[in-house]
Motif scaffolding. Structure first.
Motif, PDB file in Angstrom:
ATOM      1  N   GLN A 658       0.859  -1.180   0.000  1.00 18.60           N
ATOM      2  CA  GLN A 658       0.000   0.000   0.000  1.00 18.60           C
ATOM      3  C   GLN A 658       0.895   1.229   0.000  1.00 18.60           C
ATOM      4  N   TYR A 659       0.632   2.158  -0.909  1.00 20.32           N
ATOM      5  CA  TYR A 659       1.470   3.333  -1.082  1.00 20.32           C
ATOM      6  C   TYR A 659       0.701   4.564  -0.627  1.00 20.32           C
ATOM      7  N   SER A 660       1.395   5.417   0.131  1.00 18.01           N
ATOM      8  CA  SER A 660       0.774   6.641   0.620  1.00 18.01           C
ATOM      9  C   SER A 660       1.735   7.806   0.401  1.00 18.01           C
ATOM     10  N   TYR A 661       1.195   8.892  -0.163  1.00 17.86           N
ATOM     11  CA  TYR A 661       2.016  10.076  -0.437  1.00 17.86           C
ATOM     12  C   TYR A 661       1.248  11.300   0.049  1.00 17.86           C
ATOM     13  N   SER A 662       1.934  12.199   0.739  1.00 22.34           N
ATOM     14  CA  SER A 662       1.260  13.394   1.256  1.00 22.34           C
ATOM     15  C   SER A 662       2.124  14.624   1.063  1.00 22.34           C
ATOM     16  N   VAL A 663       1.470  15.757   0.907  1.00 21.27           N
ATOM     17  CA  VAL A 663       2.119  17.062   0.816  1.00 21.27           C
ATOM     18  C   VAL A 663       1.411  17.982   1.804  1.00 21.27           C
ATOM     19  N   THR A 664       2.173  18.672   2.640  1.00 18.83           N
ATOM     20  CA  THR A 664       1.593  19.499   3.709  1.00 18.83           C
ATOM     21  C   THR A 664       2.228  20.877   3.716  1.00 18.83           C
ATOM     22  N   ALA A 665       1.395  21.894   3.878  1.00 13.32           N
ATOM     23  CA  ALA A 665       1.860  23.265   4.062  1.00 13.32           C
ATOM     24  C   ALA A 665       1.436  23.722   5.451  1.00 13.32           C
ATOM     25  N   THR A 666       2.410  24.212   6.241  1.00  8.44           N
ATOM     26  CA  THR A 666       2.141  24.688   7.593  1.00  8.44           C
ATOM     27  C   THR A 666       2.559  26.143   7.690  1.00  8.44           C
ATOM     28  N   GLY A 667       1.659  26.975   8.142  1.00  7.45           N
ATOM     29  CA  GLY A 667       1.959  28.404   8.243  1.00  7.45           C
ATOM     30  C   GLY A 667       1.516  28.979   9.566  1.00  7.45           C
TER      31      GLY A 667
END
Length: 778
Positions: A658-667
């Motif tokens: 199972q493949y999981s990819y995430s992109v997160t922006a924190t400000g």
């Protein structure tokens, strides 16, 4: 008098606390099991001139990254490796800091709307975060606010200076000789206080040429720690003398750091002329040092003339306000949870389409927790009594009660860190194997700054329903050398007796090792555990964090291979009798039980990698990638379904990758002053399922006392079996701090789920809220 008043207040509070629980029970209200708070305990230690805040968890964790808000709040992002972060049984928790004179008071809050953990000092405090050396903890380092006492010396992990090409020994010797009258001459004997620190030797052999490089490095470490601790305790003569000894050794990993610290010692003692000479020599020897500009600034700010050297008398340094007194700290909290759902199902699988409407109350739960520590410090020992109790009362019918003492133990430590022991109910033990929460004894003894041994003995609690009594014992040996630490451990667990007594059978026998490396830029942890009865690897794991400062980018990685649960002889879920009864019936052999244990311990593999980069004081971007797979369970003999006729249950199929990819922006400071916002996109796929998730959260601090937040999650899932589901999950949360000791919290959330198949169409509407408070006593 104050202690008596505090005890009286706590007694009345606990009385009301227990009375409420009893009244609810008399009304027919019982409890169900939910997860305990995931933060097991908070410890504060002094490491050199820094305070180390250790957060210990009940589960394995992976530290990913941190974000510091303008308010000074530190958002720490971790993954709970044994508990899902969105598990509805997780309990929101807010913990106050233990009593300490070396760090500012702080609070810990978990989980936030974005599943992060918040550490708040109430102001901006410079800090750094790293993963712990056991895989179950985090360490947060800040500058200590009070000089360290000699009796509290603890050898830290000494961080080497940035690698800089050292001048040849002859050049260094020439440079030192030119300033010999200023920097290299040891102080007269009458200028050094007669205070001998405990815990390690300080005698330096005269002939350094006879020493190996390893001996020189170890000696330099001991002397440098002594110098740093003495300087913090205002014992400047002792510090200067130890630094001179470091500088008189052959060039080593601490020569550069000792040269700079010598300047600080001279400056602190009012010897500004000598301090200037020490700093100038540092710049001459290490012109490319990263802190060269800071040292130049120190030189520019030095007064031109000396002041009278200040040397605090040892008797004054040794005095401590809280010595001999009993301090009681802790907190009491209660949170009420309410959950309702409404389901509308349209089914076309039959001859006539049908519509079903169902409304129900899913959750009505009151959780209560008591966390109390009584602490006494004497000249040589720190003694603590720690109590942690939880009570979960369920207002829904036909649910079992859950009331337990999670922790109740007496602990005593030598203030020179030579030994410690802990007696009672415990959920963790320092650097030694335990099977889980247990009643028993743990202890450790340090031979020197390098070697330490630990041991544990006890009876596990909450291990199942078979009625069998378990006993275990274990031991470990620790090794600490500069930035490296490691341990080798072994443990044995018995069911039904101890060491072959009637009914006693070996459940598991483990042999394991771990190695940990840490400096200011990186930390790595490798662990391996093998069971010598089953000849199976329980786990082999590596996890690391490192930072590339020029690009302001941090990375993490985890590779994990493990059996979950670890292979062990267990009757839970398989048999309703005790082990003695099962084996005595002749229906199954001990070897078959061991084969069952292996079959019911499937293997899982995980590879995870992530990075985050600070693009500006207001924006951080991060990305994670994970691959996981889990093997199925093997066939096993089942006697629970039919006790008189054992049957073989077939093997269960595991999952492919199972493949999981995430992109997160924190400000932060996005809409309001001191706010924090997160936006994330998560994509998951496997052979049978795919999902896409968007998550948004925003938290703001209003007028210092209020902290409000809002979140939104959008989920789209589909499976190869033809099932499709969309989810919309808005939520809101508010915390109010009424005083330094009292706070309130509430959260409300909605969930709109719409699953469909070829023959059904469901619309599910869930709503929940929670309301709670916490009262701290310090």
């Amino acid at each position: 008098m104050k202690i008596n008043q505090k005890l009286y207040t706590i007694k009345n509070y606990i009385h009301s606390f227990i009375t409420l629980s009893l009244l609810l029970s008399l009304l027919g209200i019982t409890t169900q099991h939910v997860h305990a708070e995931v933060i097991d305990r908070i410890e504060i230690n002094q490491v050199g001139d820094e305070a180390e805040i250790q957060l210990h968890f009940i589960t394995r964790i992976q530290y990913k990254r941190q974000a510091v808000l303008k308010s000074g709040d530190i958002r720490i992002y971790v993954t709970l490796l044994d508990i899902e972060s969105d598990d509805p049984r997780l309990v929101w928790e807010k913990k106050g800091s233990p009593s300490s004179d070396i760090v500012l008071p702080f609070t810990i809050t978990y989980p936030e709307l974005d599943s992060s953990l918040t550490l708040s000092f109430g102001k901006v405090v410079k800090s750094r975060v790293r993963a712990g050396s056991d895989g179950y903890s985090l360490s947060i380092f800040t500058k200590a606010i009070k000089p360290k006492k000699q009796e509290q010396i603890k050898l830290p992990v000494v961080v080497p200076p940035v690698a800089v090409a050292l001048p040849s020994l002859s050049v260094a010797a020439t440079a030192i000789t030119k300033t010999e009258a200023v920097v290299s001459k040891p102080l007269p004997k009458d200028a050094t206080p007669v205070v001998e620190p405990t815990g390690f030797a300080t005698d330096v052999p005269v002939d350094a040429a006879q020493k190996t490089p390893e001996q020189i490095e170890q000696e330099a470490q001991q002397l440098y720690v002594l110098a740093s601790d003495a300087l913090q305790a205002n014992q400047i003569g002792t510090s200067i003398d130890a630094l001179n000894k470091v500088l008189n050794l052959p060039p080593n990993i601490l020569t550069q750091a000792a040269q700079e610290l010598m300047g600080e010692a001279r400056e602190k003692n009012g010897e500004f002329v000598k301090a200037r000479a020490e700093y100038e020599l540092y710049l001459k020897l290490y012109p490319k040092a990263l802190d060269a500009k800071q040292v130049q600034a120190k030189i520019a700010n030095l007064p031109k003339e000396d002041t009278k050297p200040v040397q605090a008398p040892p008797s004054q340094v040794a005095q401590e306000e809280d010595e001999g007194k009993i301090k009681i700290t802790g907190g009491i909290s209660q949170i009420y949870y309410k959950g309702l759902s409404n389901t509308n199902t349209f089914d076309t699988s039959g001859a006539t389409p049908t519509t079903t409407v169902q409304a129900r109350e899913d959750l009505s739960l009151l959780t209560s927790a008591l966390d109390m520590t009584a602490w006494k410090r004497s000249e040589k020992y720190d003694t603590r009594v720690v109590l942690r109790e939880s009570n979960k009362i369920n207002f829904l019918p036909n649910k079992p009660e859950d009331y337990r003492w999670n922790v109740a133990y007496l602990e005593q430590r030598a203030r020179n860190r030579k030994f410690m022991y802990r007696l009672g109910r415990q959920s963790s033990a320092p650097k030694v194997w335990i099977p889980g929460r247990f009643d028993g004894l743990t202890g450790g003894y340090s031979f020197n700054s390098t070697w330490r041994v630990n041991a544990a003995l006890g009876k596990p609690v909450e291990f199942g329903t078979s009625g069998d009594e378990k006993t275990f014992y274990s031991g470990s040996v620790e090794l600490n050398i500069l930035q490296w630490s490691g341990s080798v451990y072994s443990g044995m667990e018995y069911i039904g007796g101890y060491r072959g007594k009637v009914g006693g059978v070996k459940s598991r026998r483990v042999l394991g090792a771990d190695v940990f490396y840490s400096d200011t830029q990186r930390n790595y942890l490798t662990q391996l555990e093998f069971d010598t009865i089953y000849h199976k690897i329980n786990f082999a794991t590596f996890q690391g964090n490192w930072t590339h400062e020029p690009s302001a980018t941090s990375y993490f990685m985890r590779a994990d291979h493990r059996r979950s649960p670890s292979v062990a002889l267990s009757l839970t879920g398989q048999f309703s009798q005790s082990l003695k009864e099962v084996l005595g019936s002749g229906r199954i052999s001990l070897q078959a039980l061991r084969d069952n244990a292996v079959s019911l311990s499937p293997i899982s593999n995980t590879l995870s990698f992530g990075l985050s980069r600070i693009y500006s004081p207001r924006l951080t971007l991060s990305s994670d990638f994970t691959i996981t797979n889990t093997a199925g369970t093997g066939a096993y003999i089942d006697t629970l379904t039919s006790p008189t006729l054992p049957t073989t249950q077939p093997a269960a199929v595991g999952t492919n990758n199972q493949y999981s990819y995430s992109v997160t922006a924190t400000g932060n400071n996005l809409i309001f002053e001191n706010d924090a916002g997160t936006a994330a996109a998560i994509f998951t796929s496997s052979d049978t399922n795919k999902s896409q998730t968007l998550v948004f959260s925003q938290t703001s601090v209003l007028k210092q006392k209020w902290r409000v937040g809002a979140g939104l999650a959008l989920v789209n899932q589909s499976s190869s079996a033809g099932r499709h589901e969309t989810q919309i999950k808005p939520s809101a949360k508010a915390d109010y701090t009424m005083s330094d000791t009292t706070s309130f919290s509430t959260e409300i959330g909605l969930e709109f789920n719409h699953p469909t198949t070829a023959t059904s169409d469901e619309k599910i509407f869930n709503k929940y809220f929670s309301l709670g408070y916490r009262w701290d006593f310090r």
